[in-house]
Design an enzyme around this catalytic site. Structure first.
Site, PDB file in Angstrom:
ATOM      1  N   CYS A  11      -6.477  55.636 -39.039  1.00  0.00           N
ATOM      2  CA  CYS A  11      -7.956  54.979 -38.745  1.00  0.00           C
ATOM      3  C   CYS A  11      -7.895  53.856 -37.906  1.00  0.00           C
ATOM      4  O   CYS A  11      -7.037  53.073 -37.721  1.00  0.00           O
ATOM      5  CB  CYS A  11      -8.719  54.766 -40.026  1.00  0.00           C
ATOM      6  N   ARG A  59      -6.281  58.051 -31.915  1.00  0.00           N
ATOM      7  CA  ARG A  59      -5.557  58.109 -33.275  1.00  0.00           C
ATOM      8  C   ARG A  59      -6.279  59.002 -34.170  1.00  0.00           C
ATOM      9  O   ARG A  59      -5.624  59.417 -35.069  1.00  0.00           O
ATOM     10  CB  ARG A  59      -6.103  56.601 -33.865  1.00  0.00           C
ATOM     11  N   TRP A 117     -10.268  58.663 -40.995  1.00  0.00           N
ATOM     12  CA  TRP A 117      -9.793  60.032 -40.986  1.00  0.00           C
ATOM     13  C   TRP A 117      -9.854  60.189 -42.532  1.00  0.00           C
ATOM     14  O   TRP A 117      -9.097  59.753 -43.204  1.00  0.00           O
ATOM     15  CB  TRP A 117      -8.296  60.154 -40.541  1.00  0.00           C
ATOM     16  N   ASN A 159      -8.360  50.337 -43.701  1.00  0.00           N
ATOM     17  CA  ASN A 159      -7.158  51.349 -43.718  1.00  0.00           C
ATOM     18  C   ASN A 159      -6.328  51.115 -44.871  1.00  0.00           C
ATOM     19  O   ASN A 159      -5.928  50.149 -45.101  1.00  0.00           O
ATOM     20  CB  ASN A 159      -6.425  50.962 -42.255  1.00  0.00           C
ATOM     21  N   GLY A 160      -5.865  52.290 -45.359  1.00  0.00           N
ATOM     22  CA  GLY A 160      -4.820  52.161 -46.315  1.00  0.00           C
ATOM     23  C   GLY A 160      -5.480  53.305 -47.559  1.00  0.00           C
ATOM     24  O   GLY A 160      -6.259  53.706 -47.712  1.00  0.00           O
ATOM     25  N   GLU A 198      15.988  73.156 -34.769  1.00  0.00           N
ATOM     26  CA  GLU A 198      15.024  72.183 -34.170  1.00  0.00           C
ATOM     27  C   GLU A 198      15.623  71.426 -32.976  1.00  0.00           C
ATOM     28  O   GLU A 198      14.724  71.252 -31.921  1.00  0.00           O
ATOM     29  CB  GLU A 198      14.584  71.324 -35.478  1.00  0.00           C
ATOM     30  N   LYS A 231      13.881  71.589 -29.381  1.00  0.00           N
ATOM     31  CA  LYS A 231      13.323  70.270 -28.697  1.00  0.00           C
ATOM     32  C   LYS A 231      13.862  70.091 -27.236  1.00  0.00           C
ATOM     33  O   LYS A 231      13.103  70.073 -26.234  1.00  0.00           O
ATOM     34  CB  LYS A 231      13.621  68.990 -29.346  1.00  0.00           C
ATOM     35  N   GLU A 264      12.033  72.950 -25.026  1.00  0.00           N
ATOM     36  CA  GLU A 264      10.751  72.765 -24.716  1.00  0.00           C
ATOM     37  C   GLU A 264      10.308  71.924 -23.786  1.00  0.00           C
ATOM     38  O   GLU A 264       9.545  71.879 -22.818  1.00  0.00           O
ATOM     39  CB  GLU A 264       9.879  72.085 -26.180  1.00  0.00           C
ATOM     40  N   HIS A 278      30.646  84.878 -34.468  1.00  0.00           N
ATOM     41  CA  HIS A 278      29.970  86.346 -34.680  1.00  0.00           C
ATOM     42  C   HIS A 278      29.264  86.432 -33.438  1.00  0.00           C
ATOM     43  O   HIS A 278      28.357  87.049 -33.047  1.00  0.00           O
ATOM     44  CB  HIS A 278      29.191  86.413 -35.894  1.00  0.00           C
ATOM     45  N   LYS A 319      -0.451  72.027 -27.366  1.00  0.00           N
ATOM     46  CA  LYS A 319      -0.029  71.333 -28.599  1.00  0.00           C
ATOM     47  C   LYS A 319      -0.547  72.067 -29.897  1.00  0.00           C
ATOM     48  O   LYS A 319       0.165  72.096 -30.956  1.00  0.00           O
ATOM     49  CB  LYS A 319      -0.889  69.847 -28.647  1.00  0.00           C
TER      50      LYS A 319
END
Length: 611
Positions: free
Chosen positions: A2, A27, A74, A98-99, A482, A486, A489, A505, A606
């Site tokens: 936030c 944000r 948010w 915030n929190g 992963e 990365k 990409e 194999h 995205k």
């Protein structure tokens, strides 16, 4: 996640607040609002949706006053709505926060018993009530804020104004960012630097537990003990775009470095160490329901699918439930076996991934109980699910997921503990041990990030390679997948991830002196350490270049590798979170050295909202 902005000076505050909030739109948010103090009155304007909705309301009826606070929210507690938007007020006090207030339910019950009436579903409104109660007793505003935060268990970036005290703002922070912007005859508060760059380049970064009293003429900062302290003023010369990136060249680099904070946010308020249990805000499954589950099916694509493969190890180990991990893009195009005793979990950063959403709806239609693990509140997937759990990673701008992946892993680990406790496969003591391991992960990642100079040297040596091979066993297999993804990409280098036992194999045929092989080999019994050492020796025998990711105390394998990157030793099921970090850095630096557009790699989006 936030955004916060505050202003006190000699100008109308509302336009300054809205302008500052616009600088924080990156944000992510679902509602926004401002509170302005003028004529000993609080004027509050709030709106859901985009900031233009708030701006239109402010333009139509400008709230007059030279002191004010603003916020973009948010949602965490309570759905997106005007009532749940910040600022929250009670009588003569307005707050933005915030929190998370972990004990808000107990505090609300206590305040209601004293006659307080709440107007929102949020935890944050509690602060307005606690502070107002102190002010009504004649307590000075800074002391009222101190008294309030002592009653709260949780985290906060808190900014407060009071109509009885129109020329002063009080703010305080604990585990939530807060900066003070210094001006001539005016001063500012924000959760991040970009909000204020059009007004000042001189900033003070508040430290944990600090409380600041801000007027147009000066800023006084007090530490946790209430003593006046001096914090250094820093001159910021960033452009607005640089500021949004926190001084990093790319969002992806910034987001890699945000992972200790992102994981801490994912864990915050959810680990009940004393009880040996996990609290999810929206959890609605009973113990009886959980005990009827016969299988878990995970639906995901890309990076989220890799986190699902790691989650399979976690859930099967701790909850003793069989888990299948399905590529969502393939799931609907056969005749999947889905029963009412199945728990189907969709994983998506955006919550809008078309293939995953379509597969998820099909599983729900077939009668499964559905759960979404997602980073975006109010997304299509969270609305579709019977139950959703947010990863709390914060907005991820770079197309190549980094903090979304590691927060998914941590969320799945929490879920595995939760299911294990509800199924009786994990004792209180066992859960406490696992949760304790989790608390150590943010610090471990901070330590791993210190290896970046070494990773850059490796990247420079292999930046022109045509192919890479990534190997891992057990829980490290999805890390290898992963790491390869990365690199593909953003560097456009061909890369493959394999389970170590599969190398002979097929992929072993590709190995020669031009082939760099990344071997993820933390020294864990479940990772078949001796077998992965055998893989390293097989690569060396064929002239391949070995880049080994090893525990910091491993002195056995380091003599076999051409390059060694050390990581802190973590328990087997959490080692993937730690081991992923150097692979993200490797991909980033290879791509950056090749001159690629790291944040917007070619042909990728995205959020993949088409099938």
């Amino acid at each position: 996640m936030c955004g916060i902005v505050g202003y006190v000076g000699d100008k109308e505050s509302a336009p300054i607040l809205v302008s500052g909030l616009k600088k924080l739109e990156y944000r992510g948010y679902d509602s926004a609002g401002v509170a302005v103090v003028g004529g000993n009155q609080l004027n509050v304007v709030r709106a859901t949706g985009k900031l233009r909705n708030l701006e239109n309301r402010v333009v139509q009826d400008l709230p007059k006053g030279t002191t004010g606070i603003g916020h973009t929210r948010w949602a965490t507690h309570g759905r997106p709505s005007d009532e749940n938007a910040h600022p929250h007020t009670y009588k003569n006090v307005a707050v933005v926060h915030n929190g998370i207030i972990e004990n808000h339910l107990a505090l609300k019950a206590e305040l209601r018993a004293r006659g307080h009436v709440f107007s929102s579903e949020t935890d944050s409104e509690v602060f307005a009530h606690l502070i107002s109660a102190e002010v009504e007793r004649g307590v000075d505003l800074p002391d009222a804020v101190r008294t309030a935060i002592k009653q709260v268990k949780g985290t906060y970036g808190l900014v407060v104004v009071c109509s009885n005290d129109p020329g002063r703002i009080v703010c305080t922070k604990d585990a939530s960012p807060m900066v003070l912007g210094l001006g001539q005859g005016q001063n500012f508060i924000a959760s991040d630097v970009p909000a204020l760059l059009e007004h000042t380049r001189d900033f003070v970064y508040m430290e944990e537990g600090d409380l600041a009293v801000v007027t147009a003429a000066k800023v006084d900062i007090f530490n946790r003990e209430g003593k006046l302290v001096n914090r250094p003023t820093r001159r910021i010369d960033w452009t607005p775009m640089m500021a949004e990136k926190g001084g990093y060249k790319h969002f992806m680099h910034k987001e890699i470095h945000e992972q200790p904070r992102a994981i801490a946010d994912t864990l915050r308020g959810r680990m009940l160490l004393t009880e040996g249990d996990v609290h999810f805000e929206t959890w609605n499954l009973t113990q009886e329901q959980v005990q009827t589950f016969t299988k878990v099916t995970i639906l995901a694509c890309g990076t989220s699918w890799h986190s699902g493969v790691a989650g399979k190890h976690m859930i099967e180990s701790l909850a003793r439930l069989p888990v299948e991990v399905e590529l969502a893009s393939e799931f609907r195009y056969r005749d999947p076996i889905v029963e009412k005793s199945h728990l189907v979990i969709a994983i998506s950063q955006s919550g809008e991934t078309a293939d995953t959403l379509a597969a998820f709806k099909e599983a729900k239609r077939l009668g499964a109980h559905t759960m979404a693990i997602c980073n975006v509140i109010g997304s299509a997937m969270t609305r579709e699910a019977n139950l959703h759990v947010l990863t709390n990673a914060g907005p991820e701008i770079g197309v190549a997921s980094t903090k979304a992946f590691t927060t998914q892993l941590v969320t799945l680990y929490l879920l595995a503990v939760k299911l294990g406790r509800m199924r009786g496969t994990l004792s209180v003591e066992g859960a406490q041990e696992h949760l304790t391991h989790l608390t150590q992960v943010p610090k471990m990642i901070e330590d791993v990030l210190k290896c970046e100079p070494q990773v850059k040297r490796v990247a420079r040596e292999f930046m022109n390679a045509q192919d890479f091979l990534f190997l891992g066993r057990g829980p490290m297999h999805p890390v290898a997948l992963e790491g390869a993804l990365k690199l593909k990409e953003i560097s456009y280098i061909h890369a493959e991830g394999y389970a170590g036992g599969e190398m002979k194999h097929g992929p072993i045929a590709l190995i020669d002196e031009k082939m760099p092989v990344v071997v993820i080999a933390p020294k864990q019994p479940h990772i078949a350490y001796e077998k992965i050492i055998g893989n390293i020796e097989e690569v060396r025998a064929r002239g391949g270049k070995v880049i080994a990711i090893l525990d910091e105390d491993d002195n056995q394998a380091d003599t076999l590798a051409d390059h060694v990157i050390r990581i802190p030793a973590a328990c087997a099921l959490l080692a993937p979170v730690v081991a992923t970090i150097p692979l993200q850095l490797l991909a980033y630096h290879v791509a950056e050295m090749r001159g690629n557009d790291v944040d917007q790699p070619r042909n990728l989006a995205k959020s993949v909202t088409v099938e």
